[in-house]
Design a protein around this motif. Sequence first.
Motif, PDB file in Angstrom:
ATOM      1  N   SER A  64       7.630 -10.831 -26.307  1.00 20.02           N
ATOM      2  CA  SER A  64       8.916 -10.457 -26.914  1.00 20.02           C
ATOM      3  C   SER A  64       8.932  -8.984 -27.296  1.00 20.02           C
ATOM      4  CB  SER A  64       9.210 -11.331 -28.123  1.00 20.02           C
ATOM      5  OG  SER A  64       8.237 -11.118 -29.122  1.00 20.02           O
ATOM      6  N   TYR A  65       7.787  -8.448 -27.740  1.00 20.66           N
ATOM      7  CA  TYR A  65       7.732  -7.019 -28.057  1.00 20.66           C
ATOM      8  C   TYR A  65       7.909  -6.170 -26.804  1.00 20.66           C
ATOM      9  CZ  TYR A  65       5.963  -8.441 -32.605  1.00 20.66           C
ATOM     10  OH  TYR A  65       5.834  -9.006 -33.830  1.00 20.66           O
ATOM     11  N   ILE A 111      11.589  -6.213 -25.869  1.00 21.97           N
ATOM     12  CA  ILE A 111      12.388  -5.375 -26.772  1.00 21.97           C
ATOM     13  C   ILE A 111      12.162  -3.897 -26.465  1.00 21.97           C
ATOM     14  CG2 ILE A 111      12.645  -4.664 -29.185  1.00 21.97           C
ATOM     15  CD1 ILE A 111      12.157  -7.613 -29.919  1.00 21.97           C
ATOM     16  N   SER A 115      13.934  -3.073 -23.292  1.00 24.69           N
ATOM     17  CA  SER A 115      15.383  -3.034 -23.521  1.00 24.69           C
ATOM     18  C   SER A 115      15.810  -1.714 -24.149  1.00 24.69           C
ATOM     19  CB  SER A 115      15.807  -4.195 -24.413  1.00 24.69           C
ATOM     20  OG  SER A 115      15.535  -5.416 -23.804  1.00 24.69           O
ATOM     21  N   VAL A 116      15.019  -1.220 -25.078  1.00 31.32           N
ATOM     22  CA  VAL A 116      15.340   0.064 -25.704  1.00 31.32           C
ATOM     23  C   VAL A 116      15.277   1.188 -24.671  1.00 31.32           C
ATOM     24  CG1 VAL A 116      14.512   1.765 -27.380  1.00 31.32           C
ATOM     25  CG2 VAL A 116      14.664  -0.634 -28.017  1.00 31.32           C
ATOM     26  N   HIS A 157      14.642 -12.852 -22.808  1.00 33.90           N
ATOM     27  CA  HIS A 157      14.427 -12.949 -24.251  1.00 33.90           C
ATOM     28  C   HIS A 157      15.004 -14.249 -24.816  1.00 33.90           C
ATOM     29  CE1 HIS A 157      13.695 -11.972 -28.300  1.00 33.90           C
ATOM     30  NE2 HIS A 157      14.742 -11.221 -28.547  1.00 33.90           N
TER      31      HIS A 157
END
Length: 89
Positions: A3-4, A7, A10-11, A54
């Motif tokens: 998940s990290y 994320i 995604s950023v 996600h």
Amino acid sequence: MLSYAIILTSVLVLVSLLMNVWRILRGPELPDRILALDTLYINSIALIILLGLHNGSALYFEGALLIAMLGFVSTAALSKYLLRGDIIE
């Protein structure tokens, strides 16, 4: 841990989207703007797929496929308009 990574990715894709919007607004010529628009929809597909990973849902993949098909057709139409001045002959 996954998940990290999603994320963080995604950023980074969002930063890429912002740079594409900047190129669309500040592109010196029309072909630059069309290329930035093409890259914009590809990055939005990547962001939708990351959101689907996600959330663990397969519906996002169908939406990404739909955007891919519409993006290809719109890029082809804009390129044809740029070259010939009309889309339908």
